[in-house]
Design a protein around this motif. Structure first.
Motif, mmCIF file in Angstrom:
data_model
loop_
_atom_site.group_PDB
_atom_site.id
_atom_site.type_symbol
_atom_site.label_atom_id
_atom_site.label_comp_id
_atom_site.label_asym_id
_atom_site.label_seq_id
_atom_site.Cartn_x
_atom_site.Cartn_y
_atom_site.Cartn_z
ATOM 1 N N VAL A 294 0.858 -1.192 0.000
ATOM 2 C CA VAL A 294 0.000 0.000 0.000
ATOM 3 C C VAL A 294 0.890 1.236 0.000
ATOM 4 O O VAL A 294 1.911 1.281 0.707
ATOM 5 C CB VAL A 294 -0.921 0.029 1.242
ATOM 6 C CG1 VAL A 294 -1.802 1.276 1.229
ATOM 7 C CG2 VAL A 294 -1.771 -1.236 1.315
ATOM 8 N N ILE B 120 -1.809 -1.423 -3.898
ATOM 9 C CA ILE B 120 -2.972 -0.559 -3.737
ATOM 10 C C ILE B 120 -2.527 0.866 -3.478
ATOM 11 O O ILE B 120 -1.668 1.117 -2.615
ATOM 12 C CB ILE B 120 -3.837 -1.041 -2.551
ATOM 13 C CG1 ILE B 120 -4.327 -2.476 -2.802
ATOM 14 C CG2 ILE B 120 -5.009 -0.088 -2.302
ATOM 15 C CD1 ILE B 120 -4.846 -3.163 -1.558
ATOM 16 N N ASP C 277 -8.933 -2.335 5.514
ATOM 17 C CA ASP C 277 -9.911 -2.308 4.430
ATOM 18 C C ASP C 277 -9.443 -3.126 3.235
ATOM 19 O O ASP C 277 -10.255 -3.590 2.431
ATOM 20 C CB ASP C 277 -10.166 -0.867 3.964
ATOM 21 C CG ASP C 277 -10.823 -0.010 5.021
ATOM 22 O OD1 ASP C 277 -11.420 -0.582 5.961
ATOM 23 O OD2 ASP C 277 -10.745 1.232 4.917
ATOM 24 N N TYR C 278 -8.123 -3.324 3.106
ATOM 25 C CA TYR C 278 -7.563 -3.991 1.940
ATOM 26 C C TYR C 278 -7.307 -5.471 2.169
ATOM 27 O O TYR C 278 -7.442 -6.276 1.243
ATOM 28 C CB TYR C 278 -6.255 -3.311 1.525
ATOM 29 C CG TYR C 278 -6.314 -1.805 1.465
ATOM 30 C CD1 TYR C 278 -7.375 -1.149 0.832
ATOM 31 C CD2 TYR C 278 -5.337 -1.017 2.061
ATOM 32 C CE1 TYR C 278 -7.433 0.241 0.784
ATOM 33 C CE2 TYR C 278 -5.391 0.374 2.012
ATOM 34 C CZ TYR C 278 -6.433 0.992 1.385
ATOM 35 O OH TYR C 278 -6.494 2.367 1.346
#
Length: 401
Positions: free
Chosen positions: A97, A248, A257-258
């Motif tokens: 991320v 991401i 959330d991922y």
């Protein structure tokens, strides 16, 4: 504070039930953490400029000892994707991320789950189309409005950059487009008019020179080095199919959330060092061409150098890190490890010990730490000479009673 490559083991009671972590800690004691005189051994490292990147030996060792093939490794501050590259080379699944769209582009291009044969065909296609005058491209088409063309590029360079940019935009295949955008982004600094240091581009300072640099030569050299890196990865995985790496663009604080809760086997990451680097602004040239608003992304960047003098800068940095560590804690499986590399200049008001306090405040236990020297080539700040490698653990349920 330990130094020079000797791991200071301070096992907490909650770590006791993890035989893997106990074994890894003993093995980590034998590592020479300073990697004296060593460059990154990954061929991907030099493919695209990115400030403050991991030396690849760090995540490689940590992933090897703290996880097993097929397990999930996560880096919530993935930057140029070094953790993801090493995870893929070691046959682990991975998720990265980052808030920076150019970092995400770099990471995605380095971790494509296709063979080096397919990479070679794609790179050859881009080179052939670029050099072939039978492929007609309208170089008079307008440039993205954010590009400061006359400022950054000489009159001999700009036409070829336009040709390459508009060529890549024509590709429908998302893989070809991704590799093309990576290649375009990677050569921008090298063919620009700035001959001093990337920091001048970061600060949007006018360049002083007007060198005659060749886009075609830069592109050719880059494609050869990128192909070599992918071939090296294929040799490492010995004919196996590489795992996909999910990259991401998003906020590290939203990691749950991922990947969800209790899903991650290992976290290996290096949060931004407070007030040292402007990662978004350092990719100014690529941000301009790809139409990304620098200020919009800079505001969301954690610990940016440009924020260091704000009255609440340290408080905001600490809050962002605490939210990220909380999310990391939730994502990790019970008993799983989390390796964090962090450095702080003695002149900064946020230091490495604060990382430990934040991690422990959300539930992590400190299993071990080591201080390592930062090579002169990697120093983003002259006073930043060392960094800490922390090994945390999420307590296992049985240790909690």
């Amino acid at each position: 504070m330990p130094s020079g490559g000797s791991l200071d083991i301070a096992l907490k009671e909650a770590v006791g039930s993890s035989s893997r972590i106990r074994l890894a800690l003993r093995q980590l004691e034998e590592v020479s953490w300073n990697f004296d005189g060593a460059r990154s051994r990954s061929g991907f490292s030099a493919a695209h400029f990115h400030p403050g990147r991991f030396i690849s030996q760090l995540p490689s060792i940590l992933i090897s000892l703290l996880s097993s093939p097929g397990e999930l490794v996560v880096d919530p501050f993935c930057g140029s994707g070094t953790t993801l590259v090493e995870a893929q080379r070691l046959m682990r699944r991975s998720v990265g991320v980052d808030i920076n769209p150019i970092s995400v582009l770099i990471s995605k291009a380095k971790t494509l789950s296709i063979s080096s044969v397919e990479i070679e065909a794609t790179l050859d296609r881009i080179l052939t189309d670029f050099t072939s005058r039978s492929v007609v491209i309208n170089t008079d088409a307008p440039l993205p409005p954010l590009v400061q063309a006359s400022k950054w590029y000489s009159g001999s360079v700009l036409p070829d950059l336009k040709r390459l940019f508009h060529l890549i935009a024509r590709y429908d295949d998302p893989c070809v487009r991704l590799i093309g955008e990576f290649c375009f982004s990677a050569i921008l600094l090298g063919v620009s008019r700035e001959t001093r240091h990337w920091g001048y581009v970061c600060d949007n300072t006018s360049p002083k020179g007007d060198p005659k640099r060749s886009v075609s030569e830069a592109l050719f050299e880059l494609t050869r080095s990128l192909l070599a890196a992918y071939r090296e990865r294929d040799r490492a995985i010995a004919g196996s199919i590489p795992f996909d790496s999910l990259v991401i663009q998003g906020r590290s604080q939203a990691l749950t959330d991922y990947v969800g809760a209790d899903a991650v086997d290992l976290i290996v990451t290096s949060p931004p060092y407070f007030g040292v680097v402007d990662y978004v602004k350092s990719q100014r040239l690529s941000m301009e061409w790809f139409g990304h608003d620098i200020e919009q992304h800079r505001i969301q960047e954690i610990g940016a150098r440009s924020k260091r003098h704000r009255r609440l800068a340290v408080d905001e940095f600490e809050a962002d890190l605490r939210n990220t560590f909380q999310s990391m804690y939730v994502c990790l499986k019970a008993g799983a490890p989390c390796a964090v590399v962090f450095g702080a200049s003695k002149s900064r008001t946020f230091n490495s010990d604060d990382i430990v306090a934040i991690a422990e405040s959300v539930g992590f236990c400190l299993a071990g730490e080591v201080e390592r020297q930062i090579s002169v080539q990697r120093r983003q700040n002259p006073s930043l000479t060392t960094e800490q490698v922390y090994l945390f653990c999420k307590p296992s349920y049985d240790s909690l009673g």
